[in-house]
Scaffold this active site. Structure first.
Site, PDB file in Angstrom:
ATOM      1  N   GLY A  55       0.845  -1.188   0.000  1.00  0.00           N
ATOM      2  CA  GLY A  55       0.000   0.000   0.000  1.00  0.00           C
ATOM      3  C   GLY A  55       0.875   1.230   0.000  1.00  0.00           C
ATOM      4  O   GLY A  55       2.067   1.145   0.319  1.00  0.00           O
ATOM      5  N   CYS A  82       5.265  -6.151   1.840  1.00  0.00           N
ATOM      6  CA  CYS A  82       5.616  -4.730   1.764  1.00  0.00           C
ATOM      7  C   CYS A  82       4.911  -3.941   2.871  1.00  0.00           C
ATOM      8  O   CYS A  82       5.190  -4.137   4.035  1.00  0.00           O
ATOM      9  CB  CYS A  82       5.322  -4.187   0.370  1.00  0.00           C
ATOM     10  SG  CYS A  82       6.172  -2.624   0.073  1.00  0.00           S
ATOM     11  N   TYR A  83       3.973  -3.060   2.522  1.00  0.00           N
ATOM     12  CA  TYR A  83       3.232  -2.327   3.574  1.00  0.00           C
ATOM     13  C   TYR A  83       2.656  -3.313   4.583  1.00  0.00           C
ATOM     14  O   TYR A  83       2.677  -3.065   5.787  1.00  0.00           O
ATOM     15  CB  TYR A  83       2.109  -1.506   2.937  1.00  0.00           C
ATOM     16  CG  TYR A  83       1.296  -0.707   3.938  1.00  0.00           C
ATOM     17  CD1 TYR A  83       1.729   0.545   4.367  1.00  0.00           C
ATOM     18  CD2 TYR A  83       0.103  -1.204   4.465  1.00  0.00           C
ATOM     19  CE1 TYR A  83       1.005   1.283   5.294  1.00  0.00           C
ATOM     20  CE2 TYR A  83      -0.635  -0.480   5.389  1.00  0.00           C
ATOM     21  CZ  TYR A  83      -0.178   0.762   5.802  1.00  0.00           C
ATOM     22  OH  TYR A  83      -0.900   1.484   6.718  1.00  0.00           O
ATOM     23  N   HIS A 169       8.076  -7.929  -3.049  1.00  0.00           N
ATOM     24  CA  HIS A 169       6.789  -8.371  -3.606  1.00  0.00           C
ATOM     25  C   HIS A 169       6.926  -9.730  -4.305  1.00  0.00           C
ATOM     26  O   HIS A 169       7.326  -9.786  -5.462  1.00  0.00           O
ATOM     27  CB  HIS A 169       6.286  -7.345  -4.640  1.00  0.00           C
ATOM     28  CG  HIS A 169       5.839  -6.069  -4.025  1.00  0.00           C
ATOM     29  ND1 HIS A 169       4.545  -5.854  -3.636  1.00  0.00           N
ATOM     30  CD2 HIS A 169       6.516  -4.938  -3.725  1.00  0.00           C
ATOM     31  CE1 HIS A 169       4.438  -4.646  -3.117  1.00  0.00           C
ATOM     32  NE2 HIS A 169       5.618  -4.067  -3.165  1.00  0.00           N
ATOM     33  N   GLU A 171       4.669 -11.504  -5.535  1.00  0.00           N
ATOM     34  CA  GLU A 171       3.661 -11.679  -6.584  1.00  0.00           C
ATOM     35  C   GLU A 171       4.098 -11.135  -7.937  1.00  0.00           C
ATOM     36  O   GLU A 171       3.532 -11.479  -8.967  1.00  0.00           O
ATOM     37  CB  GLU A 171       2.343 -11.012  -6.151  1.00  0.00           C
ATOM     38  CG  GLU A 171       2.321  -9.481  -6.176  1.00  0.00           C
ATOM     39  CD  GLU A 171       2.936  -8.826  -4.921  1.00  0.00           C
ATOM     40  OE1 GLU A 171       3.680  -9.511  -4.203  1.00  0.00           O
ATOM     41  OE2 GLU A 171       2.683  -7.632  -4.695  1.00  0.00           O
ATOM     42  N   GLY A 225     -17.980 -11.443 -27.322  1.00  0.00           N
ATOM     43  CA  GLY A 225     -16.726 -11.344 -26.581  1.00  0.00           C
ATOM     44  C   GLY A 225     -16.539 -12.608 -25.733  1.00  0.00           C
ATOM     45  O   GLY A 225     -17.452 -13.425 -25.615  1.00  0.00           O
ATOM     46  N   VAL A 226     -15.341 -12.735 -25.147  1.00  0.00           N
ATOM     47  CA  VAL A 226     -15.015 -13.957 -24.409  1.00  0.00           C
ATOM     48  C   VAL A 226     -15.972 -14.176 -23.231  1.00  0.00           C
ATOM     49  O   VAL A 226     -16.528 -15.261 -23.060  1.00  0.00           O
ATOM     50  CB  VAL A 226     -13.567 -13.890 -23.857  1.00  0.00           C
ATOM     51  CG1 VAL A 226     -13.203 -15.170 -23.147  1.00  0.00           C
ATOM     52  CG2 VAL A 226     -12.591 -13.588 -24.977  1.00  0.00           C
ATOM     53  N   ASP A 227     -16.176 -13.110 -22.446  1.00  0.00           N
ATOM     54  CA  ASP A 227     -16.925 -13.294 -21.197  1.00  0.00           C
ATOM     55  C   ASP A 227     -18.375 -13.706 -21.453  1.00  0.00           C
ATOM     56  O   ASP A 227     -18.861 -14.675 -20.872  1.00  0.00           O
ATOM     57  CB  ASP A 227     -16.885 -12.018 -20.344  1.00  0.00           C
ATOM     58  CG  ASP A 227     -15.458 -11.561 -20.079  1.00  0.00           C
ATOM     59  OD1 ASP A 227     -14.553 -12.397 -20.222  1.00  0.00           O
ATOM     60  OD2 ASP A 227     -15.259 -10.388 -19.749  1.00  0.00           O
ATOM     61  N   LYS A 370      -9.592 -13.180 -15.918  1.00  0.00           N
ATOM     62  CA  LYS A 370      -9.715 -13.379 -17.363  1.00  0.00           C
ATOM     63  C   LYS A 370      -9.093 -14.700 -17.833  1.00  0.00           C
ATOM     64  O   LYS A 370      -9.673 -15.426 -18.633  1.00  0.00           O
ATOM     65  CB  LYS A 370      -9.040 -12.208 -18.090  1.00  0.00           C
ATOM     66  CG  LYS A 370      -9.372 -12.125 -19.548  1.00  0.00           C
ATOM     67  CD  LYS A 370     -10.676 -11.409 -19.712  1.00  0.00           C
ATOM     68  CE  LYS A 370     -11.099 -11.260 -21.141  1.00  0.00           C
ATOM     69  NZ  LYS A 370     -12.337 -10.455 -21.218  1.00  0.00           N
TER      70      LYS A 370
END
Ligand code: XMP
Length: 514
Positions: A55, A82-83, A169, A171, A225-227, A370
């Site tokens: 953050g 991190c934060y 981080h 991630e 579309g995909v969704d 996605k």
């Protein structure tokens, strides 16, 4: 549902969705919650592990995001990033202050001792750092497990209480062994079995949709579309001919796109559903005649879309359920999930539900990212060309034709775009760029064809690489590919005598032209 879950507690960092995605890559289901979420609610979710995100704040400043320290007493493993790591120390009696040296970028971290978080991680490992504050003293019961030259507590742990912290981080992809560390946390420290798999998700969803819908009537707005395609197929598999899909062709789709959608969902496709294709090209072109302003064009297309859909919905009459292809980032971005408050500014069919007479909404993809939606699509047997479709804006080619839209201009940009996509795919660049298309500039210029002077349009080719579509770089497509495409476009597309390549990044340009 009694699924094992890890919670990401969001303190406003920019990588928070990424943390959740990485956890899910370990086959562990993960949801994001704001740090403002009530402690009782978090407890009730019964998570196997909790991750505090990064953050932008300083945890020792008044009003900085915080959480009750009772969370560390639950016996549930917590990882602070991190934060999140600084906050953990701050709350438990350590010290956080402004760092004498700010660390930013890829930094070599040395692992000091054996730790379950670093199992199978190299002794020195490159990690992504981005911090102004640092932990200058560990909280009682914690020991440092890694350091850098400027950061004595690059990682800490209190193994007995299952509390872990990293200043870097894990991630972010720049942290070379970050995925291993996250996997160690969720699988080894939290003890998750890793039962989050797309095949079981798809099966489970179909079963629960069937139960919910009973013999009710379901309506789905299909954009191609995909969704919305994945949502529609899931519903089709669950309830078959109780489902009606309405597909509005506004005449601003890519070449053959309408037919491709119809091939899957129409009467010759594999599903037993009611498919209504509304060929509304004329209606849209009429409304758009003479309009040049980009925002006005967008508004007209959006409103007309609703009108057309409304007309169809009226014919169908009241339905029990309305299906939407909402996905998890939409939920988080609209403020329902994490701490991020940005409201999505791009909408495909803004406001549609208000215009439909239904009892309840079904959003079968509400919890998916996605890439997971695409995996679900493949599980459902949807063809690759629909599943891996690049993003396509709701207003379609309407915002890729600069200035007034006419049927002739639509045909020009469709043809040029089809050639560009074909050449990019042939050269193997379709997997290296994130979005690519042709646009029709409003510029006409002088050329020469045979012995004749021409005064025709210029097509712009665009190809960008991006991770989040908020910023983007113009892709370095090999010159031969651009040359071949150019030659084909000026030869095959009437009224085009010039082709330009857009070298601009975002910012200062946007990806689309309007
Ligand atoms: P820009 O042009 O803003 O586009 O750089 C960023 C991404 O968003 C897509 N885009 C839209 N998608 N409805 C959508 O569903 C819209 O109105 C819209 N406008 C832009 C664009 O294709 C790119 O991927």
């Amino acid at each position: 549902m009694n699924r094992e879950m890890v919670i990401v507690l969001d303190f406003g960092g920019q990588y928070n969705q990424l943390i959740a995605r990485r956890v899910r890559e370990c086959n562990v289901y993960c949801e994001i919650y704001s740090y403002k979420t009530d402690f009782e609610k978090i407890k009730a979710l019964n998570p196997r592990g909790i991750i505090f995100t990064g953050g932008p704040n300083s945890c020792y400043e008044e009003g900085a995001p915080a959480y009750t320290k009772e969370i560390f007493e639950l016996g549930i493993p917590v990882l602070g990033i991190c934060y999140g790591s600084q906050l953990m120390m701050h709350l438990l009696g350590g010290k956080v202050e402004k760092a004498p040296v700010r660390e930013y970028g890829k930094i070599e971290v040395t692992v000091d001792c054996a730790s379950p978080l670093f199992e199978n991680v190299s002794e020195t490992t490159i990690c992504w750092m981005s911090h102004n504050d640092y932990i200058s003293a560990a909280a009682p019961g914690f020991r440092a497990t890694a350091h850098t030259p400027d950061c004595p507590f690059a990682a800490l742990e209190n193994a007995e209480k299952k509390l872990y912290a990293t200043q870097f981080h894990p991630e972010v992809l720049h942290t070379q062994e970050g995925q291993k560390m996250l996997s160690n946390f969720v699988r080894k420290i939290c003890g998750c079995a890793g039962d989050w798999r797309m095949d079981s998700f798809v099966e489970e969803s179909i079963r629960s949709i069937r139960e919910k819908v009973g013999d009710g009537k379901v309506l789905c707005a299909l954009s191609g579309g995909v969704d919305s395609s994945v949502a529609a197929v899931m519903l089709a598999k669950a309830v078959g001919d109780q489902l009606t899909c309405v597909f509005v062709d506004h005449g601003l789709l890519r070449k053959n796109e309408g037919d491709e959608v119809e091939a899957v969902f129409g009467p010759d496709g594999p599903y037993d559903l009611h498919f209504i294709r509304v060929n509304a090209q004329k209606r849209f072109y009429e409304k758009l005649r003479g309009v040049e302003d980009p925002e006005k064009k967008r508004k007209i297309i959006g409103e007309e879309f609703i009108r057309v859909f409304e007309d169809e919905a009226k014919k169908i009459g009241a339905v029990d359920f309305f299906v939407q292809g909402t996905i998890y980032p939409d939920v988080v971005e609209s403020g329902d999930g994490g701490e991020s408050t940005t409201i999505k500014s791009h909408h495909n069919v803004g406001g549609l539900p208000e215009h439909v007479d239904f009892k309840e909404i079904i959003e079968p993809l509400r919890n998916l990212f996605k890439d997971e939606v695409r995996k679900a699509g493949l599980e459902l047997g949807i063809p690759d060309y629909l599943v891996f479709r690049q993003p396509f804006p709701g207003p379609g080619l309407g915002i890729r034709i600069v200035g007034e839209i006419t049927a002739e201009k639509v045909a020009m940009v469709q043809d040029a775009d089809a050639i560009w996509r074909e050449e990019i795919a042939k050269a193997g660049w379709d997997t290296k760029v994130n979005q690519y298309f042709a646009a029709l500039t409003n510029m006409r210029s002088v050329g020469v064809m045979g012995d004749e002077r021409t005064y025709d349009y210029a097509i712009a080719l665009r190809a960008v690489t991006t991770t989040d579509f908020m910023t983007a770089e113009s892709a370095h497509i090999p010159w031969e590919v651009i040359e071949k495409t150019t030659s084909r476009i000026v030869n095959e597309v009437k009224h085009v005598n010039r082709v330009l390549y857009d070298c601009t990044g975002k910012p200062p340009a946007t990806i689309e032209f309007e």
